[in-house]
Design an enzyme around this catalytic site. Structure first.
Site, PDB file in Angstrom:
ATOM      1  CB  CYS A   2      -0.876   0.015   1.243  1.00 61.17           C
ATOM      2  SG  CYS A   2      -1.764  -1.513   1.491  1.00 61.17           S
ATOM      3  NE  ARG A  27       3.912   1.351  -3.197  1.00 57.59           N
ATOM      4  CZ  ARG A  27       4.811   1.028  -2.292  1.00 57.59           C
ATOM      5  NH1 ARG A  27       6.076   1.258  -2.514  1.00 57.59           N
ATOM      6  NH2 ARG A  27       4.454   0.472  -1.167  1.00 57.59           N
ATOM      7  CD1 TRP A  74      -2.947  -3.619  -4.691  1.00 59.78           C
ATOM      8  CD2 TRP A  74      -2.249  -5.363  -3.482  1.00 59.78           C
ATOM      9  NE1 TRP A  74      -2.817  -4.689  -5.521  1.00 59.78           N
ATOM     10  CE2 TRP A  74      -2.400  -5.767  -4.824  1.00 59.78           C
ATOM     11  CE3 TRP A  74      -1.831  -6.302  -2.537  1.00 59.78           C
ATOM     12  CZ2 TRP A  74      -2.136  -7.063  -5.244  1.00 59.78           C
ATOM     13  CZ3 TRP A  74      -1.569  -7.585  -2.952  1.00 59.78           C
ATOM     14  CH2 TRP A  74      -1.724  -7.951  -4.298  1.00 59.78           C
ATOM     15  CG  ASN A 100       1.595   0.423   3.897  1.00 67.20           C
ATOM     16  OD1 ASN A 100       0.422   0.687   3.692  1.00 67.20           O
ATOM     17  ND2 ASN A 100       2.587   0.906   3.188  1.00 67.20           N
ATOM     18  N   GLY A 101       0.925  -3.365   5.991  1.00 70.84           N
ATOM     19  CA  GLY A 101       1.392  -4.604   6.629  1.00 70.84           C
ATOM     20  C   GLY A 101       0.278  -5.302   7.380  1.00 70.84           C
ATOM     21  CD  GLU A 481       7.998 -20.052 -13.200  1.00 68.85           C
ATOM     22  OE1 GLU A 481       7.204 -20.607 -13.974  1.00 68.85           O
ATOM     23  OE2 GLU A 481       8.024 -18.815 -13.063  1.00 68.85           O
ATOM     24  CE  LYS A 485       9.116 -16.149 -15.209  1.00 70.24           C
ATOM     25  NZ  LYS A 485       8.013 -16.786 -14.619  1.00 70.24           N
ATOM     26  CD  GLU A 488       7.524 -15.179 -18.737  1.00 70.62           C
ATOM     27  OE1 GLU A 488       6.432 -14.743 -19.105  1.00 70.62           O
ATOM     28  OE2 GLU A 488       7.697 -15.683 -17.619  1.00 70.62           O
ATOM     29  CG  HIS A 504      12.678 -42.187 -23.023  1.00 65.77           C
ATOM     30  ND1 HIS A 504      12.667 -43.536 -23.273  1.00 65.77           N
ATOM     31  CD2 HIS A 504      13.057 -42.050 -21.730  1.00 65.77           C
ATOM     32  CE1 HIS A 504      12.981 -44.195 -22.173  1.00 65.77           C
ATOM     33  NE2 HIS A 504      13.235 -43.309 -21.220  1.00 65.77           N
ATOM     34  CE  LYS A 604       2.204  -9.519 -13.214  1.00 67.21           C
ATOM     35  NZ  LYS A 604       3.211 -10.588 -13.165  1.00 67.21           N
TER      36      LYS A 604
HETATM   37  C1  F6R Z   1       4.760 -15.993 -16.602  1.00 66.20           C
HETATM   38  C2  F6R Z   1       3.475 -15.494 -16.182  1.00 66.20           C
HETATM   39  C3  F6R Z   1       2.252 -16.166 -16.716  1.00 66.20           C
HETATM   40  C4  F6R Z   1       1.162 -16.232 -15.632  1.00 66.20           C
HETATM   41  C5  F6R Z   1      -0.138 -16.787 -16.222  1.00 66.20           C
HETATM   42  C6  F6R Z   1      -1.215 -16.922 -15.170  1.00 66.20           C
HETATM   43  O1  F6R Z   1       5.810 -15.291 -16.017  1.00 66.20           O
HETATM   44  O2  F6R Z   1       3.381 -14.552 -15.456  1.00 66.20           O
HETATM   45  O3  F6R Z   1       2.541 -17.433 -17.193  1.00 66.20           O
HETATM   46  O4  F6R Z   1       1.611 -17.031 -14.594  1.00 66.20           O
HETATM   47  O5  F6R Z   1      -0.591 -15.928 -17.242  1.00 66.20           O
HETATM   48  O6  F6R Z   1      -1.539 -15.693 -14.611  1.00 66.20           O
HETATM   49  P1  F6R Z   1      -2.281 -15.594 -13.226  1.00 66.20           P
HETATM   50  O7  F6R Z   1      -1.382 -16.157 -12.191  1.00 66.20           O
HETATM   51  O8  F6R Z   1      -2.534 -14.127 -13.045  1.00 66.20           O
HETATM   52  O9  F6R Z   1      -3.549 -16.389 -13.347  1.00 66.20           O
END
Ligand code: F6R
Length: 609
Positions: A2, A27, A74, A100-101, A481, A485, A488, A504, A604
């Site tokens: 927040c 933020r 938030w 906050n917190g 994962e 990273k 992407e 295989h 995002k």
């Molecule tokens: C990768 C990434 C995406 C999300 C996916 C799900 O770095 O951020 O693969 O993990 O789009 O998004 P949420 O978690 O918001 O449902």
């Protein structure tokens, strides 16, 4: 998380604090409010929604005032509503408080206050804090002493800012954990949760430390500890430009968020561990329901799906509970077979991912119990699931998810420990595991120590045309994962699979010089993994092995060795390897000059199919 703003001095205080909140908007927040001195009283105006909503309420001609505190919230406790927005007031209505917190013992304090006749307007822990401090203030002490006495009753990681109608030129701020910075002007003093909100006004900054209480007046600031002993403070000149200040001095949000992870671990665990090392998750189903569950389906996308894979490993190994993990997009169209006694878990940072939401609605239509593991409070998935455990990771701005993943895995791990308690699983060492969890934030911090080494590895392999990510067991889910990273944000093709699958098919892709990242934290499969390492080396591949600090076998056969701390827990050891993998992706993308926080073609929050 927040945003906090405060001002005392000759300018129009309301205008200053609204401008400060605007500078903290990046933020993320879902409600905002301000308390300002109005004659001999404090007036509070607050509203759910964006700052424009609050400005609309205040009108085009802002009230003139020389002291104000403001907050953008938030949500973590209670939905983002007008009532839950800050500031909050005490029983007498004399003081206004923003926060906050999290206050861990707020329920216990609230019960005590209710018994004394206090009446609460909201569901927040913040209002409880206002009442605790107000009760001390009623005994006739000054505001700063009331704050110090009140704070001594509270447990948790938080920061508060308090003003009183009776002390016209004083703001009191206290930091237990969440950040607070003070800006020194000429005859005026500023306060904020983050430096960007101070920079247009002053560059003389004091960063308040944990356990310090600051009294701000137009003349400056006096800092004490929580017992009132004075503390020397050292202002510095903040020479950051505003853009880099928003990123906490880091070049990209992604790097900032990677580095926030030790703190995210603390936030995520807050209020969920008892002093005698047990797990408490009040928000989940009753014990009776948890005992009845015969199967778990985890449904998610992308990074959240990978967190689900790690959870499958934990649920099956630790709880012996059959668990499947589905991509939301497959689940919703796949006519899934669902046991009426099953639990569907939806993992989502944003809580708005369209496919996950549709899958959730499908489960609800079939009357399946649903649990959300969500970061954004008030999001659709959080609202529609039967129960929710929030990951408490704070807003994630970089498109590539980092800290949210760590918090998702930890939250799922906490849930599995809670299940183990409820189902009285023999052989699950809850106390030892909780003790390891308590230290996990420090281990994550220690894992950052390898950053320079990883920068070098990234520079060496930035032109690779393919990177492998391999592991076994829990390490295998982490390697997915790590690969996501890299692809992407650095746009480098990756091949990821359990190490035992190489023969295989994928082994055909190994060529001289190709880097292969191995997650190798599990001692039970280390020998097998050593054979996999030799296999790729025999074909000219370069093995980059991430293992725990106590390993003495892999160093001798590895081309590049990266060590993470030994946490004493298999799952946590594996989770730690995400730190070097995130850093590897980041520094590779940086070396290639990629657009790190906004990678091409990606958004995002994926709110369309
Ligand atoms: C990768 C990434 C995406 C999300 C996916 C799900 O770095 O951020 O693969 O993990 O789009 O998004 P949420 O978690 O918001 O449902």
């Amino acid at each position: 998380m927040c945003g906090i703003a405060g001002y005392v001095g000759p300018r129009n205080a309301v205008e200053v604090v609204l401008d400060q909140l605007k500078r903290l908007e990046y933020r993320g927040y879902d409600s905002a409010g301000v308390a300002y001195r109005n004659g001999s009283a404090l007036k509070t105006v607050k509203r759910a929604g964006k700052l424009t909503e609050l400005s609309g309420l205040l009108g085009s001609k802002l009230p003139v005032s020389h002291l104000a505190i403001a907050h953008s919230r938030w949500a973590t406790h209670g939905a983002p509503t007008d009532l839950n927005a800050h500031p909050h007031s005490d029983q007498s209505g004399r003081i206004a408080l923003i926060h906050n917190g999290i206050i861990e013992n707020y329920l216990e304090l609230k019960e005590e206050l209710v018994r004394e006749g206090h009446v609460f307007q909201s569901e927040t822990d913040t209002e409880v804090a206002a009442h605790v401090i107000g009760r001390e203030y009623d005994s006739g002490v000054e505001l700063d002493e009331a704050v110090r006495r009140g704070v001594r009753r509270m447990r948790g990681a938080y920061a508060f800012v308090v003003a009183s109608a009776d002390e016209p030129e004083k703001i009191v701020a206290v930091r237990a954990a969440s950040p607070l910075v003070i800006g020194l002007g000429d005859g005026e003093t500023f306060l904020a949760s983050d430096i960007p909100a101070l920079l247009p006004y002053t560059r003389r900054v004091i960063v308040l430390e944990g356990g310090q209480v600051a009294v701000l007046t137009p003349a400056g600031v006096v800092v004490t500890d929580v017992n009132g002993a004075s503390v020397a403070v050292h202002p510095f000149e903040a020479d950051w430009d505003i853009e880099s200040a928003e990123k906490g001095g880091y070049e990209h949000f992604m790097l900032k968020e990677i580095h926030e992870q030790p703190d995210v671990v603390h936030q995520c665990l807050l209020g969920r561990l008892t002093p005698d090392n047990r797990v408490v998750l009040d928000q989940v189903f009753s014990n009776h329901v948890l005992q009845d569950i015969d199967r778990v389906n985890i449904i998610a996308c992308g990074t959240a799906y990978h967190a689900g894979l790690m959870a499958k490993f934990i649920f099956e190994r630790m709880l012996r509970l059959p668990t499947d993990v589905f991509y939301s997009s497959e689940f919703r169209y796949g006519d899934p077979v669902l046991s009426p006694r099953s639990l569907a878990i939806f993992v989502s940072q944003s809580g708005e991912t369209a496919d996950s939401l549709a899958a959730l609605r499908l489960c609800k239509a079939r009357r399946i119990r649903t649990l959300g593991i969500v970061n954004v409070v008030g999001s659709s998935i959080a609202r529609e699931c039967d129960r929710v455990l929030f990951t408490q990771a704070g807003p994630e701005i970089s498109v590539a998810s980092t800290k949210a993943y760590t918090a998702q895995v930890l939250t799922l791990f906490l849930f599995s420990l809670h299940m183990a308690q409820v189902r009285e699983m023999p052989g699950v060492r809850i106390k030892e595991t909780v003790a390891a969890l308590r230290k996990f934030g420090d281990y994550v911090q220690d894992a950052m120590a390898g950053e320079d080494q990883i920068k070098g590895v990234a520079a060496k392999f930035k032109d690779a045309r393919l990177v492998f990510f391999l592991g076994r067991g829990a390490d295998a889910s982490l390697s997915l994962e790590g690969a996501l990273k890299l692809k992407e944000i650095a746009y480098i093709p990756t091949q990821e699979c359990p190490a035992g699958e190489m023969k295989h098919g994928p082994l055909a892709l190994i060529e001289p010089g190709i880097p292969i990242v191995f997650g190798a934290t599990d001692p039970d499969v280390r020998e097998k993994l050593a054979s996999n390492i030799k296999e790729v080396q025999a074909r000219g591949g370069h093995a980059i092995v991430i293992t725990t600090s106590d390993d003495v076998t892999l160093g001798a056969i590895t081309d590049t060795l990266i060590k993470v701390p030994q946490t004493g827990n298999t799952y946590l050891n594996a989770l730690l390897t995400i730190v070097p993998m995130q850093l590897f992706a980041y520094y590779t993308a940086k070396a290639l000059g990629c657009e790190i926080d906004q990678p091409r073609n990606l958004a995002k929050s994926v709110t369309v199919e």
